[in-house]
Design a protein around this motif. Structure first.
Motif, PDB file in Angstrom:
ATOM      1  N   GLY A 103      98.795  75.248 -45.294  1.00  0.00           N
ATOM      2  CA  GLY A 103      99.282  75.933 -43.907  1.00  0.00           C
ATOM      3  C   GLY A 103      98.167  76.562 -43.063  1.00  0.00           C
ATOM      4  N   THR A 104      97.008  76.220 -43.550  1.00  0.00           N
ATOM      5  CA  THR A 104      95.887  76.978 -42.722  1.00  0.00           C
ATOM      6  C   THR A 104      95.321  76.093 -41.568  1.00  0.00           C
ATOM      7  OG1 THR A 104      94.308  76.313 -44.411  1.00  0.00           O
ATOM      8  CG2 THR A 104      95.404  78.704 -44.612  1.00  0.00           C
ATOM      9  N   ALA A 105      95.691  74.833 -41.619  1.00  0.00           N
ATOM     10  CA  ALA A 105      94.828  73.902 -40.747  1.00  0.00           C
ATOM     11  C   ALA A 105      95.453  73.760 -39.383  1.00  0.00           C
ATOM     12  CB  ALA A 105      94.869  72.580 -41.312  1.00  0.00           C
ATOM     13  N   GLY A 106      96.705  74.379 -39.159  1.00  0.00           N
ATOM     14  CA  GLY A 106      97.501  74.053 -37.857  1.00  0.00           C
ATOM     15  C   GLY A 106      98.432  73.198 -37.991  1.00  0.00           C
ATOM     16  N   ALA A 107      98.957  72.933 -36.621  1.00  0.00           N
ATOM     17  CA  ALA A 107     100.166  71.927 -36.725  1.00  0.00           C
ATOM     18  C   ALA A 107      99.801  70.659 -37.269  1.00  0.00           C
ATOM     19  CB  ALA A 107     100.339  71.650 -35.165  1.00  0.00           C
ATOM     20  N   PRO A 108     100.711  69.931 -37.697  1.00  0.00           N
ATOM     21  CA  PRO A 108     100.521  68.368 -38.327  1.00  0.00           C
ATOM     22  C   PRO A 108      99.886  67.697 -37.374  1.00  0.00           C
ATOM     23  CG  PRO A 108     102.495  69.306 -38.971  1.00  0.00           C
ATOM     24  CD  PRO A 108     102.047  70.151 -38.165  1.00  0.00           C
ATOM     25  N   HIS A 109      99.030  66.536 -37.776  1.00  0.00           N
ATOM     26  CA  HIS A 109      98.929  65.578 -36.814  1.00  0.00           C
ATOM     27  C   HIS A 109      99.909  64.225 -37.124  1.00  0.00           C
ATOM     28  CE1 HIS A 109      94.060  67.117 -36.460  1.00  0.00           C
ATOM     29  NE2 HIS A 109      95.111  67.954 -35.766  1.00  0.00           N
ATOM     30  N   VAL A 110     100.150  63.634 -36.091  1.00  0.00           N
ATOM     31  CA  VAL A 110     101.197  62.647 -36.270  1.00  0.00           C
ATOM     32  C   VAL A 110     100.250  61.284 -35.744  1.00  0.00           C
ATOM     33  CG1 VAL A 110     103.126  61.598 -35.414  1.00  0.00           C
ATOM     34  CG2 VAL A 110     102.722  64.105 -35.987  1.00  0.00           C
ATOM     35  N   TYR A 111     100.415  60.366 -36.496  1.00  0.00           N
ATOM     36  CA  TYR A 111      99.809  59.093 -36.316  1.00  0.00           C
ATOM     37  C   TYR A 111     100.791  57.725 -36.218  1.00  0.00           C
ATOM     38  CZ  TYR A 111      95.675  61.807 -37.400  1.00  0.00           C
ATOM     39  OH  TYR A 111      94.480  62.848 -37.304  1.00  0.00           O
ATOM     40  N   THR A 112     100.394  56.945 -35.415  1.00  0.00           N
ATOM     41  CA  THR A 112     101.292  55.770 -35.657  1.00  0.00           C
ATOM     42  C   THR A 112     101.029  54.987 -36.854  1.00  0.00           C
ATOM     43  OG1 THR A 112      99.840  54.103 -34.583  1.00  0.00           O
ATOM     44  CG2 THR A 112     101.365  55.243 -33.073  1.00  0.00           C
ATOM     45  N   HIS A 113     101.902  54.093 -37.210  1.00  0.00           N
ATOM     46  CA  HIS A 113     101.866  53.326 -38.522  1.00  0.00           C
ATOM     47  C   HIS A 113     100.420  52.485 -38.573  1.00  0.00           C
ATOM     48  CE1 HIS A 113     106.409  53.869 -39.515  1.00  0.00           C
ATOM     49  NE2 HIS A 113     105.445  54.769 -40.286  1.00  0.00           N
ATOM     50  N   ARG A 114     100.310  52.005 -37.403  1.00  0.00           N
ATOM     51  CA  ARG A 114      99.086  51.259 -37.054  1.00  0.00           C
ATOM     52  C   ARG A 114      97.787  51.844 -37.207  1.00  0.00           C
ATOM     53  NH1 ARG A 114      96.672  48.688 -31.629  1.00  0.00           N
ATOM     54  NH2 ARG A 114      95.448  47.089 -32.544  1.00  0.00           N
ATOM     55  N   GLU A 115      97.844  52.984 -36.531  1.00  0.00           N
ATOM     56  CA  GLU A 115      96.602  53.985 -36.620  1.00  0.00           C
ATOM     57  C   GLU A 115      96.493  54.398 -38.188  1.00  0.00           C
ATOM     58  OE1 GLU A 115      97.295  56.112 -32.326  1.00  0.00           O
ATOM     59  OE2 GLU A 115      97.999  57.275 -34.181  1.00  0.00           O
ATOM     60  N   TRP A 116      97.473  54.674 -38.697  1.00  0.00           N
ATOM     61  CA  TRP A 116      97.290  55.168 -40.325  1.00  0.00           C
ATOM     62  C   TRP A 116      96.655  53.848 -41.261  1.00  0.00           C
ATOM     63  CZ3 TRP A 116      96.419  59.373 -42.425  1.00  0.00           C
ATOM     64  CH2 TRP A 116      96.178  59.558 -43.892  1.00  0.00           C
ATOM     65  N   LEU A 117      97.247  52.883 -40.934  1.00  0.00           N
ATOM     66  CA  LEU A 117      97.142  51.422 -41.691  1.00  0.00           C
ATOM     67  C   LEU A 117      95.393  51.143 -41.471  1.00  0.00           C
ATOM     68  CD1 LEU A 117      99.913  49.006 -41.364  1.00  0.00           C
ATOM     69  CD2 LEU A 117      99.253  50.580 -43.498  1.00  0.00           C
ATOM     70  N   PHE A 118      95.119  51.331 -40.139  1.00  0.00           N
ATOM     71  CA  PHE A 118      93.609  51.323 -40.054  1.00  0.00           C
ATOM     72  C   PHE A 118      92.728  52.103 -40.596  1.00  0.00           C
ATOM     73  CE2 PHE A 118      93.914  49.028 -35.645  1.00  0.00           C
ATOM     74  CZ  PHE A 118      94.578  48.094 -36.091  1.00  0.00           C
ATOM     75  N   PHE A 119      93.338  53.453 -40.524  1.00  0.00           N
ATOM     76  CA  PHE A 119      92.446  54.506 -41.463  1.00  0.00           C
ATOM     77  C   PHE A 119      92.453  54.264 -42.949  1.00  0.00           C
ATOM     78  CE2 PHE A 119      92.702  58.553 -43.870  1.00  0.00           C
ATOM     79  CZ  PHE A 119      91.436  58.730 -43.479  1.00  0.00           C
ATOM     80  N   LEU A 120      93.678  53.940 -43.487  1.00  0.00           N
ATOM     81  CA  LEU A 120      93.691  53.665 -45.053  1.00  0.00           C
ATOM     82  C   LEU A 120      92.907  52.425 -45.319  1.00  0.00           C
ATOM     83  CD1 LEU A 120      95.112  54.460 -47.390  1.00  0.00           C
ATOM     84  CD2 LEU A 120      96.902  52.929 -46.984  1.00  0.00           C
TER      85      LEU A 120
END
Length: 119
Positions: A89-106
């Motif tokens: 809980g120290t990094a701040g608010a969660p980051h929200v990515y689209t499924h496409r963005e996440w799949l590219f990262f993965l």
């Protein structure tokens, strides 16, 4: 007291499939063994800052090498998004990515792209 690192000269990198995408997971390796993670769709939101060791464990989790509970960083895949957050809980608010963005990262993580792993 935790000091927020200066990110003004950070070299942000992303997975190779994300190069032409509007939004993506961006990573910067910082002095002092820290890693910054942000959402390129909204760079005004604070980046998450993690020790490099925590980032490495997270990448290992994504590759199926360690269980999710071994990682300080978590990702929750919902019907609408991939939500990246800090279990401490120290990094701040969660980051929200689209499924496409996440799949590219993965894809970049699974291919062990150097710009994502700091090699």
């Amino acid at each position: 007291m935790t000091t927020t690192p200066d990110l003004s000269n950070a070299q942000w990198r992303k997975a190779s499939l994300s190069e032409s995408a509007q939004g993506c997971v961006e990573v910067a390796f910082l002095a002092g063994g820290q890693v910054a993670v942000r959402d390129s769709k909204d760079v005004s939101k604070p980046a998450h800052i993690y020790p490099e060791a925590a980032w490495t464990v997270f990448l290992d989790h994504l590759r199926g090498l360690v269980p999710a509970d071994a990682s300080r960083i978590s990702v929750d895949i919902t019907t609408d998004a991939a939500v990246l957050s800090d279990r401490e809980g120290t990094a701040g608010a969660p980051h929200v990515y689209t499924h496409r963005e996440w799949l590219f990262f993965l894809d970049g993580v699974l291919k062990r792209e150097s710009q994502l792993i700091g090699a």
